[in-house]
Design an enzyme around this catalytic site. Structure first.
Site, short mmCIF file in Angstrom:
data_model
loop_
_atom_site.label_atom_id
_atom_site.label_comp_id
_atom_site.label_asym_id
_atom_site.label_seq_id
_atom_site.Cartn_x
_atom_site.Cartn_y
_atom_site.Cartn_z
N TYR A 292 0.84 -1.19 0.00
CA TYR A 292 0.00 0.00 0.00
C TYR A 292 0.88 1.25 0.00
O TYR A 292 2.08 1.16 0.16
CB TYR A 292 -0.91 -0.01 1.21
CG TYR A 292 -1.96 -1.08 1.09
CD1 TYR A 292 -3.18 -0.81 0.48
CD2 TYR A 292 -1.72 -2.37 1.54
CE1 TYR A 292 -4.13 -1.79 0.33
CE2 TYR A 292 -2.67 -3.37 1.41
CZ TYR A 292 -3.87 -3.07 0.80
OH TYR A 292 -4.80 -4.05 0.64
N GLY B 77 1.30 -3.26 9.35
CA GLY B 77 -0.08 -3.37 8.90
C GLY B 77 -0.63 -2.03 8.48
O GLY B 77 0.09 -1.10 8.15
N SER C 281 7.73 -0.34 8.04
CA SER C 281 7.46 -1.24 6.94
C SER C 281 6.00 -1.65 6.99
O SER C 281 5.45 -1.94 8.04
CB SER C 281 8.37 -2.46 7.00
OG SER C 281 7.67 -3.58 7.50
N LYS C 282 5.41 -1.62 5.81
CA LYS C 282 4.00 -1.96 5.69
C LYS C 282 3.74 -3.36 6.22
O LYS C 282 2.75 -3.63 6.89
CB LYS C 282 3.63 -1.83 4.22
CG LYS C 282 2.41 -2.62 3.78
CD LYS C 282 1.11 -1.93 4.19
CE LYS C 282 -0.10 -2.71 3.74
NZ LYS C 282 -0.55 -3.70 4.65
N ARG C 283 4.68 -4.25 5.94
CA ARG C 283 4.46 -5.64 6.31
C ARG C 283 4.42 -5.81 7.82
O ARG C 283 3.63 -6.55 8.35
CB ARG C 283 5.58 -6.51 5.72
CG ARG C 283 5.03 -7.58 4.80
CD ARG C 283 6.13 -8.20 3.98
NE ARG C 283 6.88 -7.21 3.23
CZ ARG C 283 8.17 -7.31 2.95
NH1 ARG C 283 8.86 -8.34 3.36
NH2 ARG C 283 8.77 -6.37 2.24
#
Ligand code: GLU
Ligand code: ZN
Length: 500
Positions: free
Chosen positions: A19, A255, A250-252
């Protein structure tokens, strides 16, 4: 269109592997601000070369996030993969001119030699084994069936490489810390470090503004520009945004809380979000925090005032209200209070529609709309998020609003209210005309006759009419709700909470 050489050309080239998170959103915003400020152009390019990790869904989410923020681009979106052939052609050209060469070393051989060099000399990086192979040696390796990568031949005639960063100032590294880096993988795929240069050159980018994690790529990329005889753009790197534990966002790992969508869904105004994001790593040199319009920020923004230290982005997804940096919430509240009512109404419309609270009469100019806007103006003074209008403010638009249990306990517990509230409702029913001034006179006279403190009655009436312990001045609340709703709710509260 004729190319103006003095025209600023910036770009935003996200990789569609997730995203749009707050760090990339900020990079996009800074580029957009610069393009607007200098009458330049912003090129949007989707760097989808990493086929394994790129997704259509991510591209869509990124474009949607940018659109929601109000970030418009002047060219693109281009797809990097559409130019794969061109990237390979540049790699071949570099090879033919001697600026790049084939390396036949296998990963195992590389690892073994690296270990040895590190142990013996404390060195790391590619050792140059294939840098000067003769045509015969090359042919022999090919005959063995070895595959090859293509490495850039880093010039070894300088002690250091340097460039002047528009944010970080002079960046200089010893030349021997830059190894002969790979520009084409063994499967023939060009790497980011090359494709990105080829694309920026084709798109005539003359200022690259991107995250500080790319600072050392820049050294390598400048070498590619020079080898190709291409004009080298200016570079400005912006510091990273870190999570509350000071780790790279980090997006991972984090979330949705770090994504643009999350802010949209939690009731941020798009421009208020941009305003907050801009301040992560930049300020105008004063304490100013609120820029109500894009124009104000465009005017104030300047790359030279971007900080060189990483900014920390505080958030707490577990906290329902203050789920993000308090400064972000504060800025959103300032925008909710400060923007024109028409604009606010347009942003609120989906929130009302989702709750079934939108009255079509509010669409057209007229008395109903005027009343709606006046109500928004009254209640917006204390709200932080768009959703507050239909949760905390529900009483203004529907009768089935919730009572805050704490407010009820605190303000609707004194036994004498059982009798006072119906009597007050009756008294207010006769007030003429119905406005803040006359309801105040009536309420105060009522309290004096009964020998009770006005505060007791006012606080009780507030909870009875709005379900909340805090809100606008009570007489403005009365005027805004109207006689019928005010008196009915005050009487109903007596019944509901005292059974009288
Ligand atoms: N696709 C790269 C990224 O998302 C672009 C970096 C750059 O701006 O050159 O990190
Ligand atoms: Zn090699």
């Amino acid at each position: 269109m004729a190319d103006r050489t003095d025209e600023l050309r910036v770009r935003f080239p996200p990789s569609p592997t997730g995203y749009l998170h707050i760090g990339s959103a900020r990079t996009a915003l800074y580029n957009w601000l610069l393009a607007r400020k200098h009458g330049g152009r912003l090129v949007l390019r989707i760097e989808d070369t990493d086929a394994a990790r790129s997704t259509e869904a991510s591209t869509r989410a990124i474009l949607e996030g940018l659109r929601w923020m109000g970030i418009t681009w002047d060219e693109g979106p281009y797809n990097q993969t559409d130019h794969a052939e061109e990237h390979r052609a540049v790699a071949r050209a570099l090879e033919e001119a001697g600026h790049a060469y084939r390396c036949y070393c296998t990963p195992d051989e590389l690892a073994a030699r690296r270990e040895k060099a590190r142990a013996e000399k404390g060195q790391y990086g590619y050792d140059g084994t294939c840098r000067d192979l003769t045509p015969e040696q090359r042919a022999a390796r090919e005959a063995e069936g070895r595959s090859h990568v293509v490495r850039f031949r880093v010039p070894r005639d300088r002690a250091s490489f340097r460039y002047e960063d528009r944010v970080y100032g002079v960046m200089e590294v010893p030349a021997d810390t830059i190894e002969d880096f790979v520009i084409v993988r063994s499967n023939g795929e060009p790497l980011y470090v090359l494709s990105n240069v080829v694309d920026d050159h084709r798109d005539r980018v003359n200022l690259v503004v991107r995250g500080a994690d790319h600072r050392f790529n820049t050294i390598k990329q400048i070498l590619i520009y020079e080898a190709m005889g291409w004009p080298v753009p200016d570079f400005g790197h912006i510091p990273l945004t870190l999570d509350p534990k000071r780790a790279k966002i980090s997006k991972r790992r984090h979330g949705e809380v770090v994504t643009v969508e999350f802010y949209r869904d939690r009731g941020f105004l798009p421009w208020a979000f941009c305003n907050f994001v801009a301040l992560q790593g930049w300020n105008a040199g004063d304490d100013r925090e609120v820029y109500l319009t894009p124009e104000e920020l465009v005017e104030a923004f300047d790359l030279s005032r971007v900080s060189r230290t990483n900014s920390v982005f505080n958030y707490d997804p577990g906290n329902k209200k203050f789920f993000t940096d308090p400064k972000a919430i504060h800025i959103n509240a300032a925008h909710i209070r400060g923007i024109p009512l028409d604009e606010l109404a347009a942003h609120l419309r989906p929130w009302f529609e989702r709750e079934g609270l939108w009255d079509p009469a509010w669409d057209a100019p007229g008395e109903a709309r005027e009343r709606f806007l006046a109500t928004l103006d009254l209640i917006r003074q204390r709200y932080h998020l768009l959703g507050d209008f239909v949760t905390l403010g529900r009483a203004w638009f529907a009768d089935d609003f919730d009572f805050d249990p704490k407010a009820v306990k605190k303000r609707l517990s004194r036994p004498e209210l059982a009798e006072l509230l119906p009597a007050l409702a009756e008294r207010l029913a006769a007030v003429e005309p119905w406005d803040a001034e006359h309801t105040e006179t009536a309420l105060r006279a009522f309290c004096e006759e009964r020998g009770v403190k006005p505060g007791l009655v006012i606080n009780a009436a507030r909870v009875a009419t709005t379900g909340q312990a805090v809100g606008p001045g009570i007489f403005d609340v009365f005027a805004s709700l109207g006689r019928e709703r005010t008196t009915r709710r005050i009487a109903a509260a007596a019944e509901r909470f005292f059974g009288s």
